[in-house]
Enzyme design. Structure first.
Site, short mmCIF file in Angstrom:
data_model
loop_
_atom_site.label_atom_id
_atom_site.label_comp_id
_atom_site.label_asym_id
_atom_site.label_seq_id
_atom_site.Cartn_x
_atom_site.Cartn_y
_atom_site.Cartn_z
N LYS A 168 -3.96 3.13 7.09
CA LYS A 168 -4.40 2.81 5.73
C LYS A 168 -4.00 1.37 5.39
O LYS A 168 -2.83 1.06 5.19
CB LYS A 168 -3.73 3.76 4.72
N GLU A 241 9.58 -1.05 7.15
CA GLU A 241 9.78 -2.50 7.21
C GLU A 241 9.52 -3.02 5.81
O GLU A 241 8.38 -3.02 5.34
CB GLU A 241 8.81 -3.14 8.21
N CYS A 275 7.37 -11.52 4.83
CA CYS A 275 8.60 -10.77 4.59
C CYS A 275 9.81 -11.57 5.05
O CYS A 275 10.85 -11.55 4.40
CB CYS A 275 8.53 -9.41 5.28
N GLU A 371 13.17 -11.37 -4.48
CA GLU A 371 12.15 -11.80 -3.52
C GLU A 371 10.95 -12.35 -4.30
O GLU A 371 10.33 -11.62 -5.06
CB GLU A 371 11.71 -10.60 -2.67
P1 NAD Z 1 3.41 -2.45 -1.45
O1 NAD Z 1 4.65 -1.70 -1.20
O2 NAD Z 1 2.90 -2.59 -2.83
O3 NAD Z 1 2.19 -1.82 -0.62
C1 NAD Z 1 2.26 -1.63 0.77
C2 NAD Z 1 1.34 -0.49 1.15
O4 NAD Z 1 1.83 0.73 0.60
C3 NAD Z 1 -0.09 -0.64 0.65
O5 NAD Z 1 -0.96 -0.22 1.67
C4 NAD Z 1 -0.12 0.34 -0.54
O6 NAD Z 1 -1.41 0.81 -0.85
C5 NAD Z 1 0.78 1.43 -0.03
N1 NAD Z 1 1.33 2.31 -1.08
C6 NAD Z 1 1.33 2.13 -2.43
N2 NAD Z 1 1.96 3.18 -3.04
C7 NAD Z 1 2.36 4.02 -2.04
C8 NAD Z 1 3.10 5.25 -2.03
N3 NAD Z 1 3.53 5.83 -3.15
N4 NAD Z 1 3.35 5.81 -0.83
C9 NAD Z 1 2.96 5.23 0.32
N5 NAD Z 1 2.25 4.05 0.37
C10 NAD Z 1 1.97 3.47 -0.80
O7 NAD Z 1 3.66 -3.86 -0.75
P2 NAD Z 1 2.72 -5.15 -0.78
O8 NAD Z 1 2.82 -5.75 -2.13
O9 NAD Z 1 1.39 -4.79 -0.22
O10 NAD Z 1 3.46 -6.07 0.30
C11 NAD Z 1 4.44 -6.99 -0.02
C12 NAD Z 1 5.81 -6.47 0.33
O11 NAD Z 1 5.84 -6.08 1.70
C13 NAD Z 1 6.92 -7.50 0.20
O12 NAD Z 1 8.05 -6.93 -0.38
C14 NAD Z 1 7.22 -7.89 1.65
O13 NAD Z 1 8.49 -8.43 1.86
C15 NAD Z 1 7.00 -6.61 2.34
N6 NAD Z 1 6.72 -6.84 3.76
C16 NAD Z 1 7.66 -6.46 4.67
C17 NAD Z 1 7.45 -6.72 6.01
C18 NAD Z 1 8.47 -6.33 7.05
O14 NAD Z 1 8.11 -6.26 8.22
N7 NAD Z 1 9.69 -6.08 6.70
C19 NAD Z 1 6.27 -7.33 6.43
C20 NAD Z 1 5.34 -7.70 5.46
C21 NAD Z 1 5.58 -7.43 4.13
#
Ligand code: NAD
Length: 467
Positions: A168, A241, A275, A371
């Site tokens: 997804k 992650e 990230c 962040e």
């Molecule tokens: P987000 O948490 O808003 O969304 C990530 C994903 O989770 C999306 O596909 C979203 O649709 C889904 N999602 C939303 N609600 C959910 C739920 N209740 N249960 C399961 N999935 C759900 O994150 P974002 O804004 O898309 O990404 C940015 C964040 O991701 C930043 O905090 C960044 O640091 C982090 N990030 C971490 C890494 C890593 O490897 N550690 C890599 C990239 C980004």
């Protein structure tokens, strides 16, 4: 713009609804993408469950061949995928091209690994073996900053280990995943790989689905906690992650002019939406002013614009919500410190923010403690390196961090004090498929990449024989 379809059980199908996908550089709608219903999510999980017994019994070599075919398809369509990635994500075309080829490299990496049976004891009285078995259906949830390569971190080890998968992507960047579904639908046995898209409403049901055995999630810490809660009922395996607030610490023996371009790149690549971007920079007081000036002058020269335009170095923020959040944080930062570059948004459509350097700011300010996930870097003065490390450690996050020094022994000793999943020395944010990657504290749980990243998609099974 072409039509897009979900990939469910080997078939390209329309979504039960549609949703607009916006180009963040123009704010124009690129196309109406399919949006899966919960019924379609259930179909995808059912297809993955039905495909699992046969797929898990294929040989490792057969599975590796399928993953390599996916990588071949990506390389053969790299130009189209890169343009699409720029249009939906915003990053400059050269960076999108690098991400697309990087996706193929990360996919192929896991085909170089094996899951051998380990003999724990082979003595007169007994034989004890450790086997690695696939788990079943994996739910892979991906964010919008690196829609392709972060998917590869999950897709490849899941398949090589013998699992089937439902992927997804994030709601604002679904197109490259859907395009990939189209490219591979005839290359992968039906049901083994499924792509569904949502409007932020299917992550929770995918996580909680009784037939999903493992969830591999990349995204924010807040959502990661929801995934953990959602998986708890059935004690599912999870890899998280999550967010970071990586600190870079620059010692007094560093030449500011030489280091500034590397520090800038570490903080601002992908417009800071990384990230493991450097999100706080601690600089020794003896070189503080010079370093701030160097960083500000690079920021002022950086060309921001539509990623499809030649010469663009930084694209827009990926979506309006993130754009508004970062602008708000920068406005607050102007009160907590001094903005010496950027701070403004160009007067044109698109979610653009000029690369922003904030000086005379310290811990406790929101721009330092939280962040940002955008093109802004707070520069903080220190006098004692051990104090700087303690301040870097005083965060709920613990993803990465870096020490910069001409004296490698001194940097290495400080790296021992730093508490995060990765510490780089004289560089920051380097990811390599063979190097395990994971966060400390609230930056995550478990490991991606490397042999450990493959084993996360397996169940350890012991066979213990009396003889
Ligand atoms: P987000 O948490 O808003 O969304 C990530 C994903 O989770 C999306 O596909 C979203 O649709 C889904 N999602 C939303 N609600 C959910 C739920 N209740 N249960 C399961 N999935 C759900 O994150 P974002 O804004 O898309 O990404 C940015 C964040 O991701 C930043 O905090 C960044 O640091 C982090 N990030 C971490 C890494 C890593 O490897 N550690 C890599 C990239 C980004």
């Amino acid at each position: 713009m072409a039509d897009y379809s979900l990939l469910i059980n080997g078939a390209l199908v329309a979504g039960d609804a549609t949703m607009d996908v916006v180009n963040p550089a123009t704010e124009e709608v690129i196309c109406a993408a399919p949006r899966a219903s919960e019924a379609q999510l259930n179909q995808a999980v059912a297809a993955a469950k039905a495909a699992f017994p046969a797929w898990s019994k294929t040989s490792l070599d057969e599975r590796k061949a399928v993953v390599n075919k996916i990588a071949d398809a990506i390389e053969a369509n790299a130009n189209d995928l890169a343009r699409l990635l720029t249009q939906e994500q915003g990053k400059p075309l050269a960076d999108a091209t690098a991400e697309v080829y990087g996706t193929a490299i990360f996919l192929r990496y896991f085909t170089s690994l094996d899951l051998p049976v380990k003999v724990i004891d082979d003595s007169e009285g007994r034989l004890v073996e450790a086997h690695r078995r696939p788990l079943g259906v994996v739910g892979a949830i991906v964010p919008w900053n690196f829609p392709m390569i972060l998917m590869a971190f999950k897709l490849s080890p899941a398949l090589v280990a013998g699992n089937t998968i439902v992927v997804k992507p994030a709601p604002t960047t679904p197109l490259t995943a859907l395009k990939l579904g189209e490219l591979i639908c005839d290359l992968v046995p039906a049901g083994v790989v499924n792509f569904i898209t949502d409007a932020n409403d299917l992550g929770a049901p995918l996580t909680a689905h009784p037939d999903v055995r493992k969830v591999s999630f990349t995204g924010s810490t807040a959502t990661g906690a929801k995934v953990m809660a959602g998986a708890a009922g059935l004690l599912k395996r999870i890899t998280l992650e999550l967010g970071g607030n990586d600190a870079g610490i620059v010692l007094d023996d560093v030449n500011p002019k030489e280091a500034a371009p590397k520090l800038f790149q570490s903080a601002f690549q992908n417009s800071g939406q990384v990230c493991i971007a450097m999100k706080r920079l601690y600089v020794h007081e003896s070189i503080y002013d010079e370093m701030c000036d160097e960083l500000a002058s690079i920021a002022k020269e950086t060309v921001i614009g539509d990623g499809l335009e030649q010469g663009t170095q930084l694209g827009p923020l990926q979506n309006k919500m993130q754009f508004d959040k970062v602008r708000e944080m920068i406005a607050e930062a102007g009160q907590d410190g001094t903005i010496i570059a950027g701070g403004d948004t160009p007067d044109k459509p698109g979610f653009f923010i000029a690369p922003t350097i904030v000086r005379d700011v310290t811990d406790g300010a929101r721009i330092v403690d939280e962040e940002q996930f955008g093109p802004v870097l707070p520069v903080i003065k220190f006098s004692d390196p051990h104090d700087a490390v303690a301040r870097a450690n005083a965060s709920p996050y613990g993803l990465g961090g870096s020490i910069w020094s001409a004296d490698l022994d001194k940097a290495y000793a400080l790296a021992q004090e730093m508490e995060s999943g990765t510490i780089w020395i004289n560089k920051h944010a380097e990811l390599d498929p063979s190097v395990p990657f994971g966060g400390a504290r609230q930056s995550g749980l478990g490991t991606e990449l490397g042999q450990e990243g493959l084993e996360e998609f397996t169940q350890l099974k012991m066979i213990n024989i009396a003889r």
